[in-house]
Design a protein around this motif. Structure first.
Motif, PDB file in Angstrom:
ATOM      1  N   LEU A  35       0.821  -1.207   0.000  1.00  0.00           N
ATOM      2  CA  LEU A  35       0.000   0.000   0.000  1.00  0.00           C
ATOM      3  C   LEU A  35       0.858   1.262   0.000  1.00  0.00           C
ATOM      4  CD1 LEU A  35      -3.027  -0.795   2.348  1.00  0.00           C
ATOM      5  CD2 LEU A  35      -2.904  -0.847  -0.150  1.00  0.00           C
ATOM      6  N   ALA A  36       2.012   1.212   0.649  1.00  0.00           N
ATOM      7  CA  ALA A  36       2.905   2.370   0.635  1.00  0.00           C
ATOM      8  C   ALA A  36       3.400   2.649  -0.780  1.00  0.00           C
ATOM      9  CB  ALA A  36       4.080   2.131   1.586  1.00  0.00           C
ATOM     10  N   ARG A  37       3.675   1.588  -1.533  1.00  0.00           N
ATOM     11  CA  ARG A  37       4.112   1.766  -2.921  1.00  0.00           C
ATOM     12  C   ARG A  37       2.947   2.198  -3.814  1.00  0.00           C
ATOM     13  NH1 ARG A  37       7.675  -3.771  -2.484  1.00  0.00           N
ATOM     14  NH2 ARG A  37       9.601  -2.788  -1.700  1.00  0.00           N
ATOM     15  N   TRP A  38       1.737   1.853  -3.418  1.00  0.00           N
ATOM     16  CA  TRP A  38       0.539   2.202  -4.187  1.00  0.00           C
ATOM     17  C   TRP A  38       0.122   3.649  -3.950  1.00  0.00           C
ATOM     18  CZ3 TRP A  38      -4.042   3.224  -1.367  1.00  0.00           C
ATOM     19  CH2 TRP A  38      -5.219   3.408  -2.142  1.00  0.00           C
ATOM     20  N   ALA A  39       0.418   4.190  -2.769  1.00  0.00           N
ATOM     21  CA  ALA A  39      -0.034   5.526  -2.393  1.00  0.00           C
ATOM     22  C   ALA A  39       0.521   6.579  -3.353  1.00  0.00           C
ATOM     23  CB  ALA A  39       0.387   5.842  -0.964  1.00  0.00           C
ATOM     24  N   GLY A  40      -0.310   7.580  -3.645  1.00  0.00           N
ATOM     25  CA  GLY A  40       0.114   8.638  -4.547  1.00  0.00           C
ATOM     26  C   GLY A  40      -0.722   9.884  -4.374  1.00  0.00           C
ATOM     27  N   PRO A  41      -0.586  10.829  -5.285  1.00  0.00           N
ATOM     28  CA  PRO A  41      -1.281  12.128  -5.160  1.00  0.00           C
ATOM     29  C   PRO A  41      -2.796  12.001  -5.066  1.00  0.00           C
ATOM     30  CG  PRO A  41       0.383  12.195  -6.883  1.00  0.00           C
ATOM     31  CD  PRO A  41       0.272  10.776  -6.474  1.00  0.00           C
ATOM     32  N   ASP A  42      -3.362  10.945  -5.623  1.00  0.00           N
ATOM     33  CA  ASP A  42      -4.818  10.805  -5.610  1.00  0.00           C
ATOM     34  C   ASP A  42      -5.333  10.049  -4.385  1.00  0.00           C
ATOM     35  OD1 ASP A  42      -4.989  12.135  -8.034  1.00  0.00           O
ATOM     36  OD2 ASP A  42      -4.731  10.276  -9.185  1.00  0.00           O
ATOM     37  N   THR A  43      -4.442   9.621  -3.528  1.00  0.00           N
ATOM     38  CA  THR A  43      -4.853   8.865  -2.342  1.00  0.00           C
ATOM     39  C   THR A  43      -5.383   9.826  -1.284  1.00  0.00           C
ATOM     40  OG1 THR A  43      -3.075   7.274  -2.789  1.00  0.00           O
ATOM     41  CG2 THR A  43      -4.128   7.172  -0.622  1.00  0.00           C
ATOM     42  N   ARG A  44      -6.617   9.649  -0.880  1.00  0.00           N
ATOM     43  CA  ARG A  44      -7.249  10.562   0.061  1.00  0.00           C
ATOM     44  C   ARG A  44      -7.359   9.925   1.453  1.00  0.00           C
ATOM     45  NH1 ARG A  44      -6.271  14.764  -2.418  1.00  0.00           N
ATOM     46  NH2 ARG A  44      -7.625  15.831  -0.914  1.00  0.00           N
ATOM     47  N   VAL A  45      -7.039  10.728   2.454  1.00  0.00           N
ATOM     48  CA  VAL A  45      -7.093  10.235   3.830  1.00  0.00           C
ATOM     49  C   VAL A  45      -7.929  11.169   4.686  1.00  0.00           C
ATOM     50  CG1 VAL A  45      -4.852   9.081   3.682  1.00  0.00           C
ATOM     51  CG2 VAL A  45      -4.972  11.449   4.485  1.00  0.00           C
ATOM     52  N   GLY A  46      -8.455  10.601   5.766  1.00  0.00           N
ATOM     53  CA  GLY A  46      -9.251  11.382   6.697  1.00  0.00           C
ATOM     54  C   GLY A  46      -8.390  12.120   7.697  1.00  0.00           C
ATOM     55  N   ALA A  47      -9.056  12.737   8.664  1.00  0.00           N
ATOM     56  CA  ALA A  47      -8.356  13.571   9.640  1.00  0.00           C
ATOM     57  C   ALA A  47      -7.362  12.778  10.478  1.00  0.00           C
ATOM     58  CB  ALA A  47      -9.376  14.263  10.548  1.00  0.00           C
ATOM     59  N   GLY A  48      -7.623  11.496  10.677  1.00  0.00           N
ATOM     60  CA  GLY A  48      -6.712  10.665  11.462  1.00  0.00           C
ATOM     61  C   GLY A  48      -5.679   9.939  10.625  1.00  0.00           C
ATOM     62  N   GLY A  49      -5.605  10.248   9.321  1.00  0.00           N
ATOM     63  CA  GLY A  49      -4.658   9.579   8.443  1.00  0.00           C
ATOM     64  C   GLY A  49      -5.189   8.303   7.839  1.00  0.00           C
ATOM     65  N   GLU A  50      -6.434   7.926   8.187  1.00  0.00           N
ATOM     66  CA  GLU A  50      -7.019   6.697   7.661  1.00  0.00           C
ATOM     67  C   GLU A  50      -7.495   6.911   6.227  1.00  0.00           C
ATOM     68  OE1 GLU A  50     -10.445   9.136   9.045  1.00  0.00           O
ATOM     69  OE2 GLU A  50      -8.388   8.741   9.747  1.00  0.00           O
ATOM     70  N   LEU A  51      -7.531   5.833   5.466  1.00  0.00           N
ATOM     71  CA  LEU A  51      -8.084   5.923   4.118  1.00  0.00           C
ATOM     72  C   LEU A  51      -9.575   6.243   4.195  1.00  0.00           C
ATOM     73  CD1 LEU A  51      -6.450   2.852   2.312  1.00  0.00           C
ATOM     74  CD2 LEU A  51      -6.020   5.260   1.796  1.00  0.00           C
ATOM     75  N   VAL A  52     -10.021   7.147   3.341  1.00  0.00           N
ATOM     76  CA  VAL A  52     -11.464   7.419   3.302  1.00  0.00           C
ATOM     77  C   VAL A  52     -12.159   6.215   2.678  1.00  0.00           C
ATOM     78  CG1 VAL A  52     -11.126   9.908   3.186  1.00  0.00           C
ATOM     79  CG2 VAL A  52     -11.308   8.598   1.064  1.00  0.00           C
ATOM     80  N   ASP A  53     -13.440   6.067   2.962  1.00  0.00           N
ATOM     81  CA  ASP A  53     -14.182   4.894   2.508  1.00  0.00           C
ATOM     82  C   ASP A  53     -14.093   4.703   0.997  1.00  0.00           C
ATOM     83  OD1 ASP A  53     -14.865   4.391   5.081  1.00  0.00           O
ATOM     84  OD2 ASP A  53     -16.922   5.138   4.934  1.00  0.00           O
ATOM     85  N   GLU A  54     -14.105   5.825   0.245  1.00  0.00           N
ATOM     86  CA  GLU A  54     -14.083   5.709  -1.216  1.00  0.00           C
ATOM     87  C   GLU A  54     -12.783   5.108  -1.741  1.00  0.00           C
ATOM     88  OE1 GLU A  54     -14.833   8.292   0.509  1.00  0.00           O
ATOM     89  OE2 GLU A  54     -16.768   9.128  -0.113  1.00  0.00           O
ATOM     90  N   GLN A  55     -11.715   5.170  -0.921  1.00  0.00           N
ATOM     91  CA  GLN A  55     -10.413   4.647  -1.359  1.00  0.00           C
ATOM     92  C   GLN A  55     -10.241   3.163  -1.052  1.00  0.00           C
ATOM     93  OE1 GLN A  55      -7.642   7.985  -2.499  1.00  0.00           O
ATOM     94  NE2 GLN A  55      -8.475   6.152  -3.314  1.00  0.00           N
ATOM     95  N   LEU A  56     -11.069   2.642  -0.156  1.00  0.00           N
ATOM     96  CA  LEU A  56     -10.854   1.271   0.296  1.00  0.00           C
ATOM     97  C   LEU A  56     -10.974   0.229  -0.812  1.00  0.00           C
ATOM     98  CD1 LEU A  56     -12.574   1.378   3.800  1.00  0.00           C
ATOM     99  CD2 LEU A  56     -10.126   1.260   3.278  1.00  0.00           C
ATOM    100  N   PRO A  57     -11.939   0.334  -1.745  1.00  0.00           N
ATOM    101  CA  PRO A  57     -11.993  -0.666  -2.819  1.00  0.00           C
ATOM    102  C   PRO A  57     -10.720  -0.696  -3.657  1.00  0.00           C
ATOM    103  CG  PRO A  57     -14.071   0.519  -2.697  1.00  0.00           C
ATOM    104  CD  PRO A  57     -13.119   1.250  -1.795  1.00  0.00           C
TER     105      PRO A  57
END
Length: 493
Positions: A35-57
């Motif tokens: 997931l660290a290698r997958w993360a990029g400019p389009d990866t959205r996270v919430g206030a706690g740094g968690e992935l937002v629900d729309e990113q989970l799929p």
């Protein structure tokens, strides 16, 4: 007479390189790296740094878990580990100044994420770097394992954002202490010579070790119910801990829960001694041994490891292995000898064995055992101490065992001094009572007038040894003689 003992027996660990490979192969850390290698400019996270629900799929798909019903949960868990270990860096939405980056989703304002600096350590760092990452991941998983299960978290969050822990009926410190205690018991069972070693431990036995008092005979119904509750608690926790590679776990058979409900047993699980594996089986992996030991060291416990004395002096070695199990003491000694020439090693061991302090007899016994692993080229060094009162006896034993020529007979005073010293060492080691009893009987049978000579021996432990002989000798007459001799020794002193 006993000296301070380490809390735990020494453990044999795999090399750092082997452990680092195990760490990278653990499912949870491997997913975090992906997931660290997958993360990029389009990866959205919430206030706690968690992935937002729309990113989970998309995250689940990146892990090859798109078709797994728990894929998104696995992705969320792996992402949290990636963030906590520094494999991923997140930018808090409050710090995001660009209008384009201030996008909003169903979860409110979101931030961005990118590969973190620690990702480079996965392929370019040392084994110690990788293990440090893994320990950080273990910390996150441990916190998850001790967290309460809450169906409606929002109902417990106050206006100021704090969680009402009293409403949860949850004691964070108590939960952490309980799991630490369980892992400590599992560690002790694994490293003890009398324990199961690498074989799995039944979950009921582990739960009972935390609940049933040591001096309890037949457990009460209340205690059995507590054991059952602890089993269910541990079943959930070990399921959480397994993906990080800490344990290998065979879960509780879910059919047991159905059986308990059908019998109206409530939380108490019916026990079938014929198939204990149905109740869960767990063992620490080699990586788990490393991880639990690291946590215990951080807590300030004395947790020795085989090999850590190899570069220390002989006195540190002999004191260090004083209360090691036999196999571990031999392994530690072999490692110490491997880096030294035989004559120099023998001289160092003999010098360290001298002394009149309470721990000296056991040091000499271990020095004698260490010298048994040294080759014949050490003979000149051993002959140098033939006239030494403290070392002359063990030197003669060493030479005789190798069939050396011209070994002088020991004077009678040395024979009795060695006898007292040997028994004092065995008493300090707290070994097998029957073995010690046999040693005592053999000494008395082999020397007529033993006690008349023994009470005169100028050894710091003479009186203590004679008192012990009076307690341990099965013959009442000999035991009485030993007690009389002990009284004479104390009076002389």
């Amino acid at each position: 007479m006993a000296s301070d003992r380490p809390t735990f027996p020494p453990v044999r660990l795999r090399t750092d390189a082997e452990l680092a490979r195990d760490a990278l192969a653990s499912p949870l850390l491997a997913r975090a790296v992906r997931l660290a290698r997958w993360a990029g400019p389009d990866t959205r996270v919430g206030a706690g740094g968690e992935l937002v629900d729309e990113q989970l799929p998309a995250a689940a798909e990146a892990l090859g878990l798109a078709d797994d019903e728990d894929g998104e949960a696995y992705a969320s868990e792996a992402w949290r580990v990636a963030v906590d270990t520094g494999l991923v860096e997140v930018e808090d939405p409050a710090d995001d100044a660009d209008g384009a980056d201030g996008a909003r989703g169903d979860e409110g304002e979101t931030g961005t994420a990118r590969p973190g600096a620690n990702l480079a350590l996965v392929t370019g760092g040392s084994p110690q770097d990788v293990l440090s990452l893994w320990l950080d991941g273990l910390e996150t998983v441990f916190a998850d394992a001790t967290a309460p299960y809450v169906e409606d978290l929002e109902a417990l969050v106050g206006e100021d954002g704090s969680i009402d822990f009293e409403a949860l009926d949850w004691d964070p410190e108590g939960e952490a202490d309980f799991l630490e205690g369980v892992l400590g018991n599992l560690y002790l069972l694994t490293v003890s010579e009398a324990g199961p070693g690498e074989a799995p431990v039944p979950l009921p036995a582990l739960a009972a070790s935390m609940v049933v008092p040591a001096d309890m005979g037949e457990p009460t119904d209340d205690v059995l119910e507590q054991v059952s509750d602890a089993m269910m608690r541990l079943d959930e926790q070990f399921r959480i801990l397994e993906p990080i590679g800490l344990v290998a776990y065979e879960p509780v058979d879910e059919a047991l829960m159905v059986e308990a409900d059908a019998e109206g047993g409530g939380s108490e699980v019916p026990f079938d001694e014929e198939d204990v594996s149905r109740y869960g089986m767990v063992r620490l992996t080699p990586l788990g041994l490393y991880g639990v030991r690291a946590r215990m060291l951080e807590a300030g416990l004395v947790v020795p490891v085989v090999g850590e004395l190899a570069d220390k002096g002989a006195e540190v070695l002999l004191d260090g292995i004083a209360h090691y199990p036999q196999e571990a003491a031999r392994a530690e000694t072999e490692g110490w000898l491997a880096g030294r020439e035989a004559p120099a090693a023998a001289r160092e061991l003999l010098a360290a064995a001298r002394g009149t302090d309470p721990g000296a007899p056991l040091r000499r016994l271990h020095a004698q055992q260490a010298l048994s692993l040294v080759g014949p080229e050490a003979e000149p060094a051993v002959r140098e101490v033939l006239d030494d009162r403290e070392l002359g006896g063990l030197a003669r034993v060493w030479l005789a065992e190798r069939g050396a020529a011209e070994v002088p007979a020991p004077p009678e005073t040395m024979i009795f001094w060695l006898a007292v010293d040997t028994i004092a060492a065995h008493l300090d080691a707290e070994g097998d009572p029957e073995e010690l009893q046999g040693l005592i009987q053999g000494l008395i049978a082999g020397h007529s007038g033993f006690f008349e000579a023994a009470w005169r021996v100028d050894h710091p432990a003479t009186a203590d040894v004679l008192e012990a002989m009076g307690r341990l000798h099965p013959d009442k007459s000999s035991a009485k003689e030993a007690r009389k001799a002990a009284f004479k020794a104390r009076s002389r002193g």
